[in-house]
Design a protein around this motif. Sequence first.
Motif, PDB file in Angstrom:
ATOM      1  N   GLY A 120      46.650  28.473  28.124  1.00  0.00           N
ATOM      2  CA  GLY A 120      47.859  28.863  28.310  1.00  0.00           C
ATOM      3  C   GLY A 120      48.638  28.000  27.262  1.00  0.00           C
ATOM      4  O   GLY A 120      48.474  26.786  27.188  1.00  0.00           O
TER       5      GLY A 120
ATOM      6  N   HIS B 297      47.861  39.201  29.279  1.00  0.00           N
ATOM      7  CA  HIS B 297      48.198  37.974  29.768  1.00  0.00           C
ATOM      8  C   HIS B 297      49.346  37.473  29.568  1.00  0.00           C
ATOM      9  O   HIS B 297      49.921  36.132  29.644  1.00  0.00           O
ATOM     10  CB  HIS B 297      47.088  36.808  28.939  1.00  0.00           C
ATOM     11  CG  HIS B 297      45.604  37.164  29.294  1.00  0.00           C
ATOM     12  ND1 HIS B 297      44.891  38.183  29.072  1.00  0.00           N
ATOM     13  CD2 HIS B 297      44.810  36.416  30.216  1.00  0.00           C
ATOM     14  CE1 HIS B 297      43.858  38.074  29.728  1.00  0.00           C
ATOM     15  NE2 HIS B 297      43.633  37.098  30.267  1.00  0.00           N
TER      16      HIS B 297
ATOM     17  N   SER C 132      52.344  35.525  31.967  1.00  0.00           N
ATOM     18  CA  SER C 132      51.571  34.314  32.620  1.00  0.00           C
ATOM     19  C   SER C 132      51.047  33.286  31.816  1.00  0.00           C
ATOM     20  O   SER C 132      51.337  32.062  31.880  1.00  0.00           O
ATOM     21  CB  SER C 132      50.454  35.054  33.578  1.00  0.00           C
ATOM     22  OG  SER C 132      49.529  35.936  32.942  1.00  0.00           O
ATOM     23  N   TRP C 133      50.078  33.543  30.847  1.00  0.00           N
ATOM     24  CA  TRP C 133      49.743  32.633  30.028  1.00  0.00           C
ATOM     25  C   TRP C 133      50.451  32.233  28.752  1.00  0.00           C
ATOM     26  O   TRP C 133      50.409  30.986  28.283  1.00  0.00           O
ATOM     27  CB  TRP C 133      48.226  32.960  29.388  1.00  0.00           C
ATOM     28  CG  TRP C 133      47.261  33.186  30.525  1.00  0.00           C
ATOM     29  CD1 TRP C 133      47.372  33.762  31.555  1.00  0.00           C
ATOM     30  CD2 TRP C 133      45.869  32.631  30.173  1.00  0.00           C
ATOM     31  NE1 TRP C 133      46.051  33.845  32.057  1.00  0.00           N
ATOM     32  CE2 TRP C 133      45.122  33.058  31.338  1.00  0.00           C
ATOM     33  CE3 TRP C 133      45.283  31.798  29.347  1.00  0.00           C
ATOM     34  CZ2 TRP C 133      43.795  32.394  31.618  1.00  0.00           C
ATOM     35  CZ3 TRP C 133      43.722  31.309  29.366  1.00  0.00           C
ATOM     36  CH2 TRP C 133      43.211  31.742  30.591  1.00  0.00           C
TER      37      TRP C 133
END
Length: 296
Positions: free
Chosen positions: A47, A8, A11-12
């Motif tokens: 996130g 992740h 992106s996160w």
Amino acid sequence: MSVRRATHGGSWYSDSPEELRKQLDNWLNAADLTHGPARAIIAPHAGYQYSGACSGFAYRQVSAVVVRRIFILGPSHHVRLGGCALSTATKYCTPLYDLRVDVKVNADLDATGHFEWMDMSVDEDEHSIEMHLPYVAKVMEDYKDSFTIVPVLVGSLTPDKESVYGSIFSQYLADPQNLFVISSDFCHWGHRFRYTYYDRSWGDIFQAITYLDKMGMDIIESLDPQAFTAYLKKYGNTICGRHPIGVLLQAVNSLQKSGSNGHRMCLKFLKYAQSSQCNNMNDSSVSYAAGALTIE
């Protein structure tokens, strides 16, 4: 050696070590050490743009000089699981440095007969554990070669099963060298979450969500697992980490019952936030809360 990638990152949360370190530093510096050293923390897994600042309040309570093992209990978002599952990985990657999995504790937990193993694909799909790894790496940076992690994926547990896992983990919770990270967001509100409970007497929608979450947080602070189960049953609040929280409450309960040298346990929530403000029935939001448990 089996390595779980940081799937992740990028992106996160940022996959740039410099940018990530700076961001985490800023969030940790914005929080005060008011309820530590933490033996367990509750923090979100969204996130970082949404929940990173909130998590800082929980991680600020961690005393890295004491901690040598970190259990990370995260809810399963993608697979049906009736119990808890352990990781087959020996290393978890983060943009900062790799974290070592405690294979001995994994073997001890496996020997209880109450755990299964998650496939690497399940492990890498799941964000509820991974979102805590950069924070863990950051707060433990000065001791990076002297601690291990125990990632645990928590399924849809019955209250009885929460009690079983709570009693297994209670012996680890009793040890000041262990830290428990409980991964949970709070209310997921809106049609897209199929949850639109709204009591108008509590104010506007976002105020009613706050009221509902605070009620849950107060019950968690009371360390009463039965009351938390009853609250969830009554309101159906979509707290995704309710089972990891339930396991923590049962572990505390188990320690208290064992008369563990009259330890005083105190759980406090230190920060609460919402991803956005819901004003009408078409809006949606996710709530975040950061808390810490101390044992004296």
